[in-house]
Structures are given as structure tokens and as C-alpha cells.
Scaffold this motif. Structure first.
Motif, PDB file in Angstrom:
ATOM      1  N   PHE A 172       0.606 -36.979  -5.234  1.00 38.42           N
ATOM      2  CA  PHE A 172       0.661 -36.133  -6.472  1.00 38.42           C
ATOM      3  C   PHE A 172      -0.740 -36.177  -6.949  1.00 38.42           C
ATOM      4  N   ARG A 177       3.332 -36.070 -12.784  1.00 36.28           N
ATOM      5  CA  ARG A 177       4.093 -37.466 -12.223  1.00 36.28           C
ATOM      6  C   ARG A 177       3.787 -38.348 -13.191  1.00 36.28           C
ATOM      7  N   ASN A 204       7.216 -33.151  -9.426  1.00 32.71           N
ATOM      8  CA  ASN A 204       6.807 -35.040  -9.591  1.00 32.71           C
ATOM      9  C   ASN A 204       7.467 -35.626  -9.311  1.00 32.71           C
ATOM     10  N   ASP A 236      -1.902 -41.006 -13.683  1.00 39.91           N
ATOM     11  CA  ASP A 236      -0.709 -39.741 -13.296  1.00 39.91           C
ATOM     12  C   ASP A 236      -0.764 -38.848 -14.226  1.00 39.91           C
TER      13      ASP A 236
END
Lengths: 289, 384
Positions: free
Chosen positions: B265, B281, B137, B290
Motif C-alpha cells: 500500500f 490504508r 485498503n 498510511d
């Protein structure tokens, strides 16, 4: 002769000694320090100094229908009724030039006149132009290339992120994406929000309907020039100047052409018809503040 | 005849000139470590993520290599409870533990006390070019307000104390290393002091990890014009980098990015629902977009690092390819770059799948997993 001169010396002695000592003292002190000081510096060629402004800052602003763009929210609608949200926006502009009322045209030379903007990277929303050879005077317009010209769009010119990640695969024409505008859209009849990759760069001409790289017969440069008028804009000697270039996002989809998302396979980088439409709209996407 | 003052003047001037451009060398008595310069492979980024307070040195790297492989950094000496970085990061598997690892069934490692790691492994390869953040992450990143979680250096103390890794404490770890014959001298050579600190342990190991560079796969040789890919590998490469093909390059790099990762990400469409957790994330950024996003890892050495994804859900590359071909599921958080979601994937034919796989395997770098400079040292500092 010798003797004579010595006599001469002797007569002069008191005064000459003081002089000689001072002379030696100066030489001993000054010569080494001069040499030392100058030895480590690069010799600088004298340059002609023209009157020029101090730092010029170009700000990049992104709006939808006049309001600052808000990402990741499904709040925008195109004239065809598609609701959309913007997730990412990354693009290059290049060959930035100021056009003076006296007919001069001066290109910004900083960063080889290439600027990368990424709404996710706050520092990229400003371009501080310092090394340029801009001059004082009135300008009636500013122009730039959207994307990268054929000459500038060389593969592997950016090896570091974030610019590197704009690369456009060699098979599809190489160089870099001019723009990645990643969005999601939905019509009233669609069940789900779908991604759309509104990406621009070098286009390809395919033999037939295949999008197989084997059937590419040619490439199309899709970059275009934008020229924006300035009024009463003056660079003054030693003064900072700020200029805001605004991208009116909605105009990518509604302009000379009406862009229909459903006509494309969720992206246009392998669809020259789509990219050329985008490019035609793009010419009116920018405005200046 | 030249008078004496002039000779003096000339002498002074030249001595001055000689010394003026050099740094003062009065520290010559203190042995300085030898600077080490990373040779940047062609087309790799020239900007590297090396903290200014930990420059690479030959001595630092050598020490780091010992510590990376030395189970005593866990602060324990009993063979059953010793653990090193190399207990999990194994060179023959490009520094993951491997799906066939007898200690970690299915390639899911656990700490000394049996607690499994929250996620599966990441390879240690070309990490010096990661500018965005380490771990799945990216929670260990430059400029992190939490200054103790910023770079590879910090993963060392984190590994020592983590219950799912060494489950030890840093005092114990440094005391044990201090007591091992040979180490204090190596710390002195690398960092100027023979007092072992966890900070310097972290610095040394990080330096070693930064040397783990992979740039000699078949694909690299193709990029450098040294060999031609097979027709199948080539077709797979075209699929990889074309939007209407398999469209992998937007997240995993390609000819313009030979790291084969953006180190960014994305939510790549594996799941339709997500529960709050501490390792995606979203946990780091707090941005709803995210949710369910993880780092797109480098695809280098992909043949050596099964199982795949942060949760190890795919055991083989074929499973991964099937997933991208027809197994994607929609969620509001899916990355906009997964634009083939309406057809649940990029819909590859069996022969296209085989080509894509052949290309992915051309990213294997066998010299990376056999490079003697990365391997376990023949003996530790206290061994005769």
C-alpha cells in the motif's frame, strides 16, 4: 535316519514344544512389527556428532546515534545539516561466518546463509540458526557480506514476498537490492520534505552522462564484507546463544565519506558514484553487541 | 517344504507392509471431492494464500463457478433485483465492470438498490498470490482479529449483505440456493453435506476465484523466451524498471515479480489533502504514514480495466501516464518511493509515453478474458 530323528524328537518333545512355541511366537510378533516399523522410515545415515551449541539467535537492531531508530519522524540530522526521517529499511546480509580462536572459520548454512531484514516485519529482526554446523569453542569475530555476493545474487532466486520485492531489474545488473533505505529529508533552505531512495545493489557504468540503459557498458559489484570483533564469546555445548548485530544508521551518511543528498536525483541506484560512497561508509555501519 | 505357520507369517507381514504406509481407506464409501492442484506459472510465487480449511477441489471449483454467476445468491428471483458476483466482475473486462458498462456509467458500479460502491473496481486476477490483504485498503486479511474478514471466502457474505452490492441477507440467500434443484447435490459432492450454508457458498466461490490466473500476456511470452517484444514495448519496459526512467517497478513489480504488484500500500501522490474515510490504508493500520495509501494494483490486463485508481479518476491509460509524468502533488504522506515528486513526476517525452503505454498494453492477456473455464456456465444446475 528319518525314523531316528523322529525318535529323537519324541524324546525331546515337552521341552522342545515350549521352545518352538516361544520361538514362533517371537518371530510372528517381532518380525512383522520390525518390518512395519522400519518400512515407512527413511534410512538415516549415521552421522558423526560434534559438540555444538544449541540454537544461535542473531538479533538485528537499528539505531541512530546510539538510540533505537524511530521511523517516520523528522528527528535526525546529518553533519551536512540535512534533517531526515527513515520510512522503510530492508536489507540482506549473507555468508555469515564465525571465526574461532583456533583458526577455524565456520559458515552458517541455514537459508543458504542469506538473511533478509525488514523493520516492518518483526519476525525478520531475528535469525534463528539451527541447522548450522557450528562447533563449541571461542570465537574472536563474526563476518558477513552486506548484500549478496556475485555468486549468490542470482535473479529469480526469490519468487515469494517479501524477498522477491527486493528484485533489482535485469537491465541494471539483475539480482536483488542489497538494501532499500527509504527516507525523506530536508535542508533548512528547502521548502518541503523530499523522498530519497538510498538503495544499493549492482552498479552500472554508463557511457557519458546518460542514465539510459542503452548506454551501460559494465556492471560493478557493490557488496562488501563486514568483520566484527567478538570478545570472550564462546559457544558451549547444547547451550543457546544470542548475538546482536546493530546497524548504526547515521553512519551511512557520515563516515569515510560525507553523503550529500542534494547531489543525487533523489536516489542512487543508477548512480555508481553515490552507491560506492555508500558502500565505503557501509563498512563501518555495523557493530556487534 | 515350507510349513504352514511360515506361509501365514509371510502373508501377515506382507499384508501389513502393504497397508502400513497407506492412509486407512475405510471411508471409501463416502465420496471424497477430487483434489485440485494449481499449476504455478513459471516465476510466479510457489506460496499461495489458500486457507487450510478450504482446500481446492474440482467439485468445489465447479460449484463456485455456478454460484459466482448465479444471481440467485442474492436471495432474489426477480430478474431486475437478482445480482451475482458477475453482475460487476465481468470476464471480458478481466473481472471489473468496464468503463463502457451500460448499467454502471463510467465503470462505477452500484448495488441492487442503486447505492454506489464506495470505491471503483479491482480486477480478480492472480488473487491466490495476494498474501497481504484484499480490497483497496487490504482490510480483508489473514490473521485479522475480526475472523469473519480474512479471505476471499468472507467477501461472499460481505457482498450478499452490503447495501452497495446485493443488499440482501444470508438466510434468504442460502434458503433460495437450497431450494434450487441440483445445488444440494453439488454441495454434497464438494463439501460432503447437501445442506447449503453461506460458509460453504463462500468456500466454493473462493475456490473458483483462486483459479482465475493470468499468465499468458505478450510480456509473459517474452519472459519465457517465446517471443520478442516490439522495440517500443521494449523501450517502455526499460523505462518501467529504471529508477531514472519511469520508475514504476518499485511498487508494481517487473522482471523479478511477474504479478506486477507487490500487493502493498502506498500513497502515490494524487492529492495534497486527505479527509478521514473508511477506505484508505490508514483506516486499517492507524499509522499516519498510511494516510491516502491504497494497494498498488496489478498492472496485468491494464488495458481491459479502465477507469483507473480506487476512485476511478483517470479514464484512460494516457491520463494515468500523464499523471505519473507531471501530475504528482506533494503531501506529507506521499510514499518515499515517489522520489520524482520535486519535478511533479518522471517527466517523460511524448515518445517515451508512447513506449511506456505500449509496454503496459503488453500485459494484456486475451486468453484470460476468453478462457472458457472462467466463463458463465452454459446452464445452471436446475436447467435441463
Amino acid at each position: 535316519m528319518k525314523k531316528n530323528s523322529q525318535t529323537h524328537y519324541e524324546i525331546q518333545r515337552p521341552a522342545s514344544n515350549v521352545l518352538r512355541l516361544t520361538f514362533h511366537f517371537l518371530i510372528f510378533l517381532l518380525l512383522p512389527s520390525f518390518l512395519l516399523l522400519s518400512s515407512c522410515q527413511k534410512t538415516e545415515k549415521p552421522t558423526v556428532v560434534y559438540p555444538s551449541p544449541d540454537t544461535v539467535t542473531i538479533c538485528f537492531e537499528h539505531t541512530v546515534s546510539g538510540n533505537p531508530m524511530i521511523t517516520d519522524s523528522l528527528i535526525y540530522t546529518t553533519s551536512l545539516g540535512y534533517h531526515y526521517m527513515v520510512n522503510d529499511l530492508q536489507y540482506f546480509i549473507s555468508d555469515l561466518a564465525f571465526h574461532y580462536t583456533n583458526g577455524n572459520e565456520i559458515f552458517v548454512t541455514d537459508n543458504d546463509s542469506i538473511h533478509y531484514t525488514d523493520i516492518g516485519i518483526p519476525t525478520s529482526l531475528k535469525w534463528n540458526i539451527i541447522k548450522s554446523h557450528l562447533r563449541t569453542g571461542y570465537c574472536d569475530s563474526v563476518s558477513f557480506i552486506f548484500g549478496l555476493s556475485e555468486k549468490k545474487n542470482r535473479s529469480k532466486r526469490f519468487l515469494n514476498p517479501p524477498e522477491r520485492d527486493m528484485f533489482w531489474p535485469e537491465f541494471l545488473g539483475g539480482g536483488y537490492h542489497y538494501m532499500k533505505l527509504n527516507l525523506k529529508y530536508k535542508s533548512d533552505t528547502m521548502m518541503m520534505l523530499m523522498p530519497f531512495m538510498f538503495h544499493m545493489g549492482i552498479g552500472q557504468i554508463y557511457n557519458g552522462t546518460s542514465t539510459n540503459a542503452d548506454s551501460i557498458t559494465g556492471y560493478v559489484q557493490n557488496y562488501f564484507k563486514v568483520r566484527l570483533p567478538l570478545s570472550g564469546f564462546k559457544f558451549e555445548e547444547g547451550k543457546k546463544k544470542t548475538l546482536t548485530i546493530r546497524m548504526n544508521i547515521e553512519k551511512w551518511f557520515d563516515g569515510t565519506e560525507t553523503f550529500d543528498f542534494s547531489k543525487y536525483a533523489m536516489g542512487i541506484m543508477q548512480n555508481e558514484e553515490g552507491m560506492s560512497k555508500a558502500a565505503r561508509n557501509g563498512e563501518n555501519v555495523f557493530s556487534i553487541q | 517344504m515350507v510349513s504352514r505357520p511360515w506361509i501365514l507369517l509371510i502373508a501377515i507381514t506382507f499384508t501389513g507392509l502393504f497397508f502400513s504406509c497407506k492412509k486407512t481407506q475405510n471411508e471409501a464409501t463416502v465420496e471424497k471431492p477430487t483434489p485440485y492442484t494449481i499449476q504455478v506459472p513459471r516465476y510466479f510465487p510457489n506460496e499461495m494464500n489458500i486457507p487450510s480449511d478450504n482446500p481446492m477441489t474440482v467439485e468445489g471449483i465447479a460449484l463456485g463457478r455456478y454460484l459466482f454467476y448465479d444471481g440467485r445468491i442474492s436471495g432474489r428471483t426477480h430478474p431486475d433485483s437478482m445480482m451475482s458476483c458477475a453482475s460487476c466482475h465481468i470476464q471480458s473486462h478481466a473481472f471489473v465492470c468496464g468503463i463502457d458498462n451500460p448499467n454502471y456509467p463510467g465503470g462505477h458500479p452500484h448495488g441492487v438498490t442503486g447505492i454506489p460502491t464506495p470505491d471503483y473496481m479491482l480486477s480478480l486476477c492472480n488473487l491466490v498470490w495476494n498474501q497481504t490483504g484484499y480490497l483497496w485498503n487490504g482490510s480483508v486479511y489473514k490473521n485479522n482479529p475480526n475472523t469473519s474478514k480474512r479471505n476471499i471466502e468472507d467477501l461472499v457474505w460481505m457482498g450478499i449483505v452490503a447495501p452497495h452490492e446485493m443488499h440482501s441477507d444470508t438466510l434468504r440467500a442460502k434458503a433460495l440456493i437450497q431450494s434450487v434443484k441440483g445445488y444440494p447435490e453439488l454441495f454434497k459432492k464438494a463439501f460432503g453435506s447437501d445442506r447449503v450454508t453461506v460458509k460453504n457458498m463462500g468456500r466454493a466461490i473462493a475456490q473458483f476465484v483462486r483459479t482465475l490466473i493470468s499468465s499468458d500476456s505478450r510480456f509473459d511470452r517474452y519472459l519465457n523466451g517465446e517471443l520478442q517484444l516490439t522495440p517500443s514495448e521494449m523501450d517502455g519496459f526499460v523505462l518501467f524498471v529504471t529508477e531514472q526512467g519511469a520508475d514504476c517497478f518499485h511498487c508494481h513489480g517487473g522482471d523479478g515479480n511477474p504479478l506486477f504488484t507487490t500487493n502493498l500500500f502506498y500513497n502515490n501522490g494524487k492529492d495534497s489533502a486527505f479527509t478521514a474515510n473508511t477506505h484508505d490504508r490508514y483506516y486499517v493500520t492507524g499509522n499516519a504514514s498510511d494516510i491516502g495509501a491504497y494497494k498498488a494494483p496489478s498492472l496485468r490486463n491494464i488495458g481491459f480495466i479502465a477507469p483507473y485508481m480506487h476512485d476511478g479518476r483517470f479514464k484512460t491509460l494516457d491520463e494515468v501516464i500523464d499523471f505519473y509524468s507531471s501530475g504528482l502533488v506533494w503531501s506529507p504522506y506521499i510514499s518515499p518511493l515517489m522520489h520524482h515528486i520535486s519535478t511533479h513526476g518522471v517527466r517523460l517525452t511524448p515518445s517515451e509515453k508512447a513506449d511506456l503505454k505500449a509496454f503496459l498494453l503488453s500485459l494484456n492477456d486475451s486468453s484470460f478474458i476468453t478462457n472458457p473455464a472462467f466463463s458463465k456456465p452454459v446452464k445452471f444446475p436446475d436447467e435441463p
